[in-house]
Design a protein around this motif. Structure first.
Motif, PDB file in Angstrom:
ATOM      1  N   VAL A  39      51.581  20.560  44.741  1.00 43.56           N
ATOM      2  CA  VAL A  39      50.321  20.945  45.376  1.00 43.56           C
ATOM      3  C   VAL A  39      49.292  21.273  44.295  1.00 43.56           C
ATOM      4  CG1 VAL A  39      49.185  22.647  46.850  1.00 43.56           C
ATOM      5  CG2 VAL A  39      51.486  21.825  47.428  1.00 43.56           C
ATOM      6  N   PRO A  40      48.125  20.586  44.291  1.00 42.58           N
ATOM      7  CA  PRO A  40      47.120  20.830  43.253  1.00 42.58           C
ATOM      8  C   PRO A  40      46.422  22.173  43.431  1.00 42.58           C
ATOM      9  CG  PRO A  40      46.288  19.271  44.871  1.00 42.58           C
ATOM     10  CD  PRO A  40      47.727  19.503  45.210  1.00 42.58           C
ATOM     11  N   LEU A  41      46.211  22.893  42.322  1.00 41.36           N
ATOM     12  CA  LEU A  41      45.547  24.191  42.331  1.00 41.36           C
ATOM     13  C   LEU A  41      44.508  24.228  41.217  1.00 41.36           C
ATOM     14  CD1 LEU A  41      48.679  26.529  42.678  1.00 41.36           C
ATOM     15  CD2 LEU A  41      47.140  25.793  44.508  1.00 41.36           C
ATOM     16  N   VAL A  42      43.504  25.088  41.357  1.00 45.64           N
ATOM     17  CA  VAL A  42      42.463  25.173  40.330  1.00 45.64           C
ATOM     18  C   VAL A  42      42.905  26.008  39.134  1.00 45.64           C
ATOM     19  CG1 VAL A  42      40.613  24.836  42.012  1.00 45.64           C
ATOM     20  CG2 VAL A  42      41.307  27.157  41.394  1.00 45.64           C
ATOM     21  N   ALA A  43      43.940  26.840  39.302  1.00 46.55           N
ATOM     22  CA  ALA A  43      44.438  27.667  38.203  1.00 46.55           C
ATOM     23  C   ALA A  43      45.955  27.686  38.242  1.00 46.55           C
ATOM     24  CB  ALA A  43      43.895  29.084  38.298  1.00 46.55           C
ATOM     25  N   GLU A  44      46.571  27.539  37.096  1.00 45.36           N
ATOM     26  CA  GLU A  44      48.025  27.493  37.005  1.00 45.36           C
ATOM     27  C   GLU A  44      48.648  28.786  37.538  1.00 45.36           C
ATOM     28  OE1 GLU A  44      51.343  25.388  36.431  1.00 45.36           O
ATOM     29  OE2 GLU A  44      49.451  24.642  35.604  1.00 45.36           O
ATOM     30  N   GLY A  45      49.639  28.632  38.421  1.00 47.47           N
ATOM     31  CA  GLY A  45      50.376  29.782  38.920  1.00 47.47           C
ATOM     32  C   GLY A  45      49.636  30.656  39.895  1.00 47.47           C
ATOM     33  N   THR A  46      48.478  30.181  40.392  1.00 45.13           N
ATOM     34  CA  THR A  46      47.639  31.015  41.256  1.00 45.13           C
ATOM     35  C   THR A  46      47.029  30.200  42.390  1.00 45.13           C
ATOM     36  OG1 THR A  46      47.017  32.371  39.344  1.00 45.13           O
ATOM     37  CG2 THR A  46      45.671  32.601  41.315  1.00 45.13           C
ATOM     38  N   LEU A  47      47.100  30.727  43.602  1.00 44.03           N
ATOM     39  CA  LEU A  47      46.345  30.186  44.726  1.00 44.03           C
ATOM     40  C   LEU A  47      45.066  31.007  44.811  1.00 44.03           C
ATOM     41  CD1 LEU A  47      46.303  28.246  47.218  1.00 44.03           C
ATOM     42  CD2 LEU A  47      47.242  30.171  48.548  1.00 44.03           C
ATOM     43  N   THR A  48      43.924  30.358  44.628  1.00 42.51           N
ATOM     44  CA  THR A  48      42.639  31.055  44.606  1.00 42.51           C
ATOM     45  C   THR A  48      41.946  30.928  45.960  1.00 42.51           C
ATOM     46  OG1 THR A  48      42.438  30.520  42.256  1.00 42.51           O
ATOM     47  CG2 THR A  48      40.473  31.342  43.363  1.00 42.51           C
ATOM     48  N   LEU A  49      41.588  32.077  46.510  1.00 47.72           N
ATOM     49  CA  LEU A  49      40.998  32.162  47.845  1.00 47.72           C
ATOM     50  C   LEU A  49      39.561  32.643  47.757  1.00 47.72           C
ATOM     51  CD1 LEU A  49      40.945  32.597  50.995  1.00 47.72           C
ATOM     52  CD2 LEU A  49      41.984  34.838  50.544  1.00 47.72           C
ATOM     53  N   CYS A  50      38.642  31.965  48.442  1.00 47.46           N
ATOM     54  CA  CYS A  50      37.270  32.441  48.595  1.00 47.46           C
ATOM     55  C   CYS A  50      37.106  33.047  49.979  1.00 47.46           C
ATOM     56  CB  CYS A  50      36.266  31.302  48.431  1.00 47.46           C
ATOM     57  SG  CYS A  50      36.018  30.753  46.733  1.00 47.46           S
ATOM     58  N   THR A  51      36.505  34.239  50.028  1.00 45.75           N
ATOM     59  CA  THR A  51      36.283  34.930  51.292  1.00 45.75           C
ATOM     60  C   THR A  51      34.990  35.722  51.218  1.00 45.75           C
ATOM     61  OG1 THR A  51      37.394  36.273  52.986  1.00 45.75           O
ATOM     62  CG2 THR A  51      37.552  37.037  50.700  1.00 45.75           C
ATOM     63  N   ASN A  52      34.519  36.225  52.375  1.00 37.95           N
ATOM     64  CA  ASN A  52      33.223  36.901  52.428  1.00 37.95           C
ATOM     65  C   ASN A  52      33.299  38.201  53.219  1.00 37.95           C
ATOM     66  OD1 ASN A  52      30.291  36.786  54.271  1.00 37.95           O
ATOM     67  ND2 ASN A  52      30.220  37.000  52.060  1.00 37.95           N
ATOM     68  N   PRO A  53      33.804  39.276  52.596  1.00 38.14           N
ATOM     69  CA  PRO A  53      33.752  40.588  53.227  1.00 38.14           C
ATOM     70  C   PRO A  53      32.332  41.169  53.113  1.00 38.14           C
ATOM     71  CG  PRO A  53      34.761  40.742  51.078  1.00 38.14           C
ATOM     72  CD  PRO A  53      34.449  39.289  51.290  1.00 38.14           C
ATOM     73  N   PRO A  54      32.014  42.239  53.859  1.00 36.57           N
ATOM     74  CA  PRO A  54      32.920  42.967  54.760  1.00 36.57           C
ATOM     75  C   PRO A  54      32.986  42.307  56.130  1.00 36.57           C
ATOM     76  CG  PRO A  54      30.792  44.052  54.672  1.00 36.57           C
ATOM     77  CD  PRO A  54      30.710  42.904  53.698  1.00 36.57           C
ATOM     78  N   TYR A  55      34.182  42.084  56.634  1.00 33.96           N
ATOM     79  CA  TYR A  55      34.398  41.464  57.932  1.00 33.96           C
ATOM     80  C   TYR A  55      35.722  41.971  58.492  1.00 33.96           C
ATOM     81  CZ  TYR A  55      32.869  37.843  61.206  1.00 33.96           C
ATOM     82  OH  TYR A  55      32.375  37.176  62.294  1.00 33.96           O
ATOM     83  N   GLU A  56      35.809  43.281  58.686  1.00 39.77           N
ATOM     84  CA  GLU A  56      37.019  43.912  59.205  1.00 39.77           C
ATOM     85  C   GLU A  56      37.299  43.450  60.628  1.00 39.77           C
ATOM     86  OE1 GLU A  56      38.803  48.471  59.655  1.00 39.77           O
ATOM     87  OE2 GLU A  56      36.817  48.158  58.803  1.00 39.77           O
ATOM     88  N   PRO A  57      38.530  43.110  60.972  1.00 43.45           N
ATOM     89  CA  PRO A  57      39.779  43.344  60.235  1.00 43.45           C
ATOM     90  C   PRO A  57      40.271  42.139  59.421  1.00 43.45           C
ATOM     91  CG  PRO A  57      40.323  42.697  62.454  1.00 43.45           C
ATOM     92  CD  PRO A  57      38.804  42.693  62.367  1.00 43.45           C
ATOM     93  N   PHE A  58      39.416  41.142  59.208  1.00 44.11           N
ATOM     94  CA  PHE A  58      39.860  39.916  58.544  1.00 44.11           C
ATOM     95  C   PHE A  58      39.796  40.009  57.022  1.00 44.11           C
ATOM     96  CE2 PHE A  58      38.571  38.813  62.812  1.00 44.11           C
ATOM     97  CZ  PHE A  58      39.662  38.091  63.239  1.00 44.11           C
ATOM     98  N   GLU A  59      38.708  40.559  56.501  1.00 43.00           N
ATOM     99  CA  GLU A  59      38.587  40.773  55.057  1.00 43.00           C
ATOM    100  C   GLU A  59      37.608  41.922  54.816  1.00 43.00           C
ATOM    101  OE1 GLU A  59      38.733  37.150  55.620  1.00 43.00           O
ATOM    102  OE2 GLU A  59      37.031  37.371  56.982  1.00 43.00           O
ATOM    103  N   PHE A  60      38.078  42.950  54.111  1.00 41.63           N
ATOM    104  CA  PHE A  60      37.244  44.112  53.814  1.00 41.63           C
ATOM    105  C   PHE A  60      37.882  44.894  52.677  1.00 41.63           C
ATOM    106  CE2 PHE A  60      40.397  45.429  56.838  1.00 41.63           C
ATOM    107  CZ  PHE A  60      40.687  46.761  56.569  1.00 41.63           C
ATOM    108  N   ALA A  61      37.129  45.822  52.097  1.00 41.59           N
ATOM    109  CA  ALA A  61      37.621  46.589  50.964  1.00 41.59           C
ATOM    110  C   ALA A  61      38.495  47.736  51.435  1.00 41.59           C
ATOM    111  CB  ALA A  61      36.458  47.145  50.149  1.00 41.59           C
ATOM    112  N   GLY A  62      39.691  47.839  50.853  1.00 43.93           N
ATOM    113  CA  GLY A  62      40.553  48.976  51.130  1.00 43.93           C
ATOM    114  C   GLY A  62      40.139  50.171  50.290  1.00 43.93           C
TER     115      GLY A  62
END
Length: 266
Positions: A39-62
């Motif tokens: 599976v191709p990735l942009v960085a070795e050993g890492t799956l990089t995710l882009c997201t746009n918080p704050p959008y609780e409960p889906f993505e937000f700062a703990g």
């Protein structure tokens, strides 16, 4: 529940290994790094995710400042199945839903409560749907705003490039655009707008702050995870993880933790 100002985040936060691959000049070539199964990735050993918080409960700062939520946990399962770490990058929603972040190799996958639409599917490849969603109306308690007719002449705060914005425009409402949910609610607090329209699942946490979810507008929307167009290997891996977590009960546990009820009750 933290205040609105507490939901505003720094430009980038990483979960797991703090490594983010450099952006390529274009999305025409596949990333050189790979995970299990090629599976191709942009960085070795890492799956990089882009997201746009704050959008609780889906993505937000703990409390520790790191991004958390339902979307993060779901993508963490994908990373686990690939045998890599997860890195989370905060990005404007426009770059996420337009496919730009994927095409420039800013990230491998986008997850930000993204409703699957034909327009977006022309720019990014979507996974199987993983969440059913409707639009909701957030207003100050006792405002008297509760349906489309009552919103005539009112100013509605919407999030830029979202289906909530599209819904409000289709209903010929007067809208003001904001980059994220936190800014929408801040505008409601200061009286800049009379109401906020966004996905109903993210509005509940604000009820404790003197607001109410006055209406649920059924739209039949579903969320999907997105990958770069043509990245078949990663898309198949994402779908395989979604199938697994549905079958082994992991998805039900994630959903219940962040939404507060089980999927059957939601």
């Amino acid at each position: 529940m933290p205040s609105t100002s507490a939901r505003l985040l720094a430009p980038a936060v990483a979960v797991g290994l703090l490594v983010v691959g450099g952006c390529a000049d274009s999305g025409t070539s596949a990333p050189a790094a790979t995970a299990e199964g090629g599976v191709p990735l942009v960085a070795e050993g890492t799956l990089t995710l882009c997201t746009n918080p704050p959008y609780e409960p889906f993505e937000f700062a703990g409390e520790d400042g790191e991004v958390q939520g339902l979307d993060i946990d779901v993508v963490e399962e994908v990373a686990t199945d690939l045998g890599v770490d997860l890195s989370v990058v905060i990005s404007p929603f426009e770059g996420i839903q337009s496919g730009q972040d994927l095409d420039t190799e800013k990230c491998d996958v986008v997850a930000s409560a993204i409703t699957i639409t034909d327009e977006r599917a022309a720019k990014i490849d979507f996974s199987e749907p993983y969440f059913d969603a409707d639009q909701g109306l957030l207003v100050p308690q006792g405002s008297g705003l509760s349906d489309v007719d009552s919103l005539e002449g009112a100013t509605i705060g919407v999030q830029q490039a979202t289906t909530g914005e599209t819904w409000a425009q289709e209903n010929e409402l007067e809208v003001v655009q904001f980059e994220d949910l936190g800014l929408q609610v801040a505008a409601l607090e200061t009286g800049q707008v009379d109401a906020v329209v966004n996905d109903v699942a993210v509005l509940g946490p604000f009820v404790a702050e003197g607001y109410e979810v006055a209406a649920n507008f059924s739209t039949g929307e579903q969320y999907g995870l997105g990958v770069r167009k043509g990245n078949v290997e990663l898309l198949e891996a994402v779908d395989a993880t979604l199938d697994r977590i549905r079958e082994d009960g992991t998805y039900d546990a994630i959903y219940t933790e962040w939404v507060g009820v089980s999927p059957a009750e939601g």
